[in-house]
Design a protein around this motif. Sequence first.
Motif, PDB file in Angstrom:
ATOM      1  N   UNK A   1      -9.094   5.168  -9.918  1.00 27.16           N
ATOM      2  CA  UNK A   1      -8.874   4.809 -11.325  1.00 27.16           C
ATOM      3  C   UNK A   1     -10.213   4.895 -12.055  1.00 27.16           C
ATOM      4  N   UNK A   2     -10.177   5.314 -13.323  1.00 23.93           N
ATOM      5  CA  UNK A   2     -11.377   5.347 -14.149  1.00 23.93           C
ATOM      6  C   UNK A   2     -11.031   4.870 -15.553  1.00 23.93           C
ATOM      7  N   UNK A   3     -11.760   3.843 -16.003  1.00 21.61           N
ATOM      8  CA  UNK A   3     -11.596   3.318 -17.352  1.00 21.61           C
ATOM      9  C   UNK A   3     -12.893   3.565 -18.114  1.00 21.61           C
ATOM     10  N   UNK A   4     -12.978   4.640 -18.919  1.00 22.83           N
ATOM     11  CA  UNK A   4     -14.236   4.951 -19.596  1.00 22.83           C
ATOM     12  C   UNK A   4     -14.634   3.912 -20.636  1.00 22.83           C
ATOM     13  N   UNK A   5     -13.680   3.210 -21.237  1.00 23.17           N
ATOM     14  CA  UNK A   5     -14.021   2.194 -22.243  1.00 23.17           C
ATOM     15  C   UNK A   5     -14.840   1.064 -21.625  1.00 23.17           C
ATOM     16  N   UNK A   6     -14.482   0.658 -20.405  1.00 26.63           N
ATOM     17  CA  UNK A   6     -15.250  -0.380 -19.712  1.00 26.63           C
ATOM     18  C   UNK A   6     -16.264   0.221 -18.748  1.00 26.63           C
TER      19      UNK A   6
ATOM     20  N   UNK B   1     -29.046  -1.111 -19.144  1.00 24.04           N
ATOM     21  CA  UNK B   1     -29.691  -1.741 -17.994  1.00 24.04           C
ATOM     22  C   UNK B   1     -30.046  -0.666 -16.975  1.00 24.04           C
ATOM     23  N   UNK B   2     -30.957  -1.013 -16.058  1.00 26.71           N
ATOM     24  CA  UNK B   2     -31.349  -0.092 -15.002  1.00 26.71           C
ATOM     25  C   UNK B   2     -32.492   0.816 -15.390  1.00 26.71           C
ATOM     26  N   UNK B   3     -33.109   1.419 -14.389  1.00 21.88           N
ATOM     27  CA  UNK B   3     -34.191   2.381 -14.576  1.00 21.88           C
ATOM     28  C   UNK B   3     -33.869   3.637 -13.788  1.00 21.88           C
ATOM     29  N   UNK B   4     -33.655   4.775 -14.443  1.00 24.69           N
ATOM     30  CA  UNK B   4     -33.905   5.051 -15.856  1.00 24.69           C
ATOM     31  C   UNK B   4     -32.803   4.559 -16.791  1.00 24.69           C
ATOM     32  N   UNK B   5     -31.617   4.220 -16.278  1.00 27.14           N
ATOM     33  CA  UNK B   5     -30.507   3.794 -17.117  1.00 27.14           C
ATOM     34  C   UNK B   5     -29.704   4.967 -17.647  1.00 27.14           C
ATOM     35  N   UNK B   6     -28.563   4.653 -18.233  1.00 30.97           N
ATOM     36  CA  UNK B   6     -27.679   5.673 -18.792  1.00 30.97           C
ATOM     37  C   UNK B   6     -27.787   5.686 -20.311  1.00 30.97           C
ATOM     38  N   UNK B   7     -27.768   6.883 -20.891  1.00 33.69           N
ATOM     39  CA  UNK B   7     -27.827   6.995 -22.340  1.00 33.69           C
ATOM     40  C   UNK B   7     -26.462   6.813 -22.981  1.00 33.69           C
ATOM     41  N   UNK B   8     -25.391   6.931 -22.160  1.00 31.55           N
ATOM     42  CA  UNK B   8     -24.040   6.853 -22.708  1.00 31.55           C
ATOM     43  C   UNK B   8     -23.058   6.485 -21.606  1.00 31.55           C
ATOM     44  N   UNK B   9     -21.915   5.877 -22.009  1.00 32.47           N
ATOM     45  CA  UNK B   9     -20.819   5.652 -21.073  1.00 32.47           C
ATOM     46  C   UNK B   9     -19.952   6.897 -20.919  1.00 32.47           C
ATOM     47  N   UNK B  10     -20.089   7.817 -21.844  1.00 29.23           N
ATOM     48  CA  UNK B  10     -19.285   9.029 -21.837  1.00 29.23           C
ATOM     49  C   UNK B  10     -19.828  10.002 -20.790  1.00 29.23           C
ATOM     50  N   UNK B  11     -19.023  10.324 -19.799  1.00 29.22           N
ATOM     51  CA  UNK B  11     -19.445  11.225 -18.724  1.00 29.22           C
ATOM     52  C   UNK B  11     -18.902  12.635 -18.895  1.00 29.22           C
ATOM     53  N   UNK B  12     -18.446  12.946 -20.098  1.00 27.35           N
ATOM     54  CA  UNK B  12     -17.879  14.268 -20.337  1.00 27.35           C
ATOM     55  C   UNK B  12     -18.936  15.352 -20.421  1.00 27.35           C
ATOM     56  N   UNK B  13     -18.491  16.602 -20.163  1.00 30.19           N
ATOM     57  CA  UNK B  13     -19.361  17.784 -20.288  1.00 30.19           C
ATOM     58  C   UNK B  13     -19.011  18.514 -21.570  1.00 30.19           C
ATOM     59  N   UNK B  14     -19.998  18.969 -22.361  1.00 33.89           N
ATOM     60  CA  UNK B  14     -21.446  18.832 -22.166  1.00 33.89           C
ATOM     61  C   UNK B  14     -21.922  17.395 -22.416  1.00 33.89           C
ATOM     62  N   UNK B  15     -23.134  17.115 -21.964  1.00 36.74           N
ATOM     63  CA  UNK B  15     -23.678  15.767 -22.064  1.00 36.74           C
ATOM     64  C   UNK B  15     -23.652  15.267 -23.497  1.00 36.74           C
ATOM     65  N   UNK B  16     -23.198  14.013 -23.646  1.00 41.93           N
ATOM     66  CA  UNK B  16     -23.111  13.416 -24.977  1.00 41.93           C
ATOM     67  C   UNK B  16     -23.776  12.045 -24.947  1.00 41.93           C
ATOM     68  N   UNK B  17     -24.887  11.922 -25.648  1.00 44.28           N
ATOM     69  CA  UNK B  17     -25.585  10.633 -25.740  1.00 44.28           C
ATOM     70  C   UNK B  17     -25.458  10.011 -27.129  1.00 44.28           C
ATOM     71  N   UNK B  18     -24.582  10.564 -27.959  1.00 51.07           N
ATOM     72  CA  UNK B  18     -24.450  10.069 -29.334  1.00 51.07           C
ATOM     73  C   UNK B  18     -23.288   9.094 -29.505  1.00 51.07           C
ATOM     74  N   UNK B  19     -22.366   9.066 -28.557  1.00 53.24           N
ATOM     75  CA  UNK B  19     -21.236   8.156 -28.653  1.00 53.24           C
ATOM     76  C   UNK B  19     -20.269   8.490 -29.764  1.00 53.24           C
ATOM     77  N   UNK B  20     -20.211   9.758 -30.162  1.00 52.85           N
ATOM     78  CA  UNK B  20     -19.376  10.117 -31.301  1.00 52.85           C
ATOM     79  C   UNK B  20     -18.181  10.993 -30.915  1.00 52.85           C
ATOM     80  N   UNK B  21     -17.686  10.858 -29.691  1.00 53.01           N
ATOM     81  CA  UNK B  21     -16.487  11.585 -29.305  1.00 53.01           C
ATOM     82  C   UNK B  21     -15.681  10.737 -28.326  1.00 53.01           C
TER      83      UNK B  21
ATOM     84  N   UNK C   1     -12.209  10.716 -19.208  1.00 51.59           N
ATOM     85  CA  UNK C   1     -11.608   9.975 -18.106  1.00 51.59           C
ATOM     86  C   UNK C   1     -11.513  10.883 -16.883  1.00 51.59           C
ATOM     87  N   UNK C   2     -12.114  10.461 -15.768  1.00 52.06           N
ATOM     88  CA  UNK C   2     -12.020  11.237 -14.526  1.00 52.06           C
ATOM     89  C   UNK C   2     -10.689  10.948 -13.846  1.00 52.06           C
TER      90      UNK C   2
END
Length: 330
Positions: A138-143, A190-210, A214-215
């Motif tokens: 299961x994958x919940x991208x919102x959480x 949190x973490x080092x280096x940490x994640x720029x976004x919760x969105x794991x879609x391709x292409x990389x998105x660090x803006x949070x605007x899409x 969901x895997x």
Amino acid sequence: MELRPPVRGIGLVELMIALTLGLVVSGAIFGIFISSRDTFRTTENLARLHDDARITFELLAREIREAGSIACGNTNVANVLNNGGTDWWANWATGPLVGYGGNTPGPRAFGSTTGDRISGTEAILLRRGNASPVIITEHNPASAQFKVNTSNHGFNDGDILMACDSQSAAIFQVTNSSQTNRTVVHNTGTGTPGNCSKDLGFPTNCNGNRKERTFAQGGYLAKYSAAFWYIGVNPRGGRSLYRMENNGAPTEMARDVTNLQLTFLTGDRAEPPQYADSFVAANSVTQWNDVVAVRVVLTHQTSEAVGTGGGPVGRSTQYVVSVRNREYVP
């Protein structure tokens, strides 16, 4: 009165003869001992050299074969790690296999202190997903949360993982992991280096605007590894083969490896592929994603001076390793 014959001692001549014979016998025994000791030292050093060569081949060849491996076989890989495009170990976009010529700078700087790379020796960088993935249930991208099929997933907070399914793959850092709940979280902040976004879609998105990706159930999670192999200065002032994984410290893998030489065979993406006529040096490769095989030459030497000329004995081993996920299977 009984007369007894006079008692005679050992004469000087007899004593000298006995001492001479004793010295001759002792010298012969000592010579045999020295010869046997030298033979044993030579045999032991050569056996250790061959063992080191065999172990080195197994370790390095395995990582070359698995370079670029992703459990789902994708080539579309998102990377949401902070500095994922600049950190050497995180930058998948430069290719999962990259060679370095003897004077080409790499992740470990040239130098003379322990663990530094030795100038004039070649090196190779290999990136891959671990060959023992777990299944996504299961994958919940919102959480930003995965659930997996086992509590013994082996993932810990701060680990770098790869997720994949039939559509794409993604590299991210674990921000929270639970064996009890079988969950792996990939949040931000949190973490080092940490994640720029919760969105794991391709292409990389660090803006949070899409819409967040969901895997699919049945996809995989695996540990991510980027390993830099090179010849470095060992603590004894000699040379050894070193491996540096992700952002960790260098690890001495095999002592007394004095040189590493690498050449590469390329092929196009046709079916069947057309291969180059010969292996070429790193500075002649223009597309690292086209490399299908690597020829490796490792030079070892004994740790002790057991050669006939009073120096160490050296041996070179050569082998060719194909990159498994680029093999053509008709």
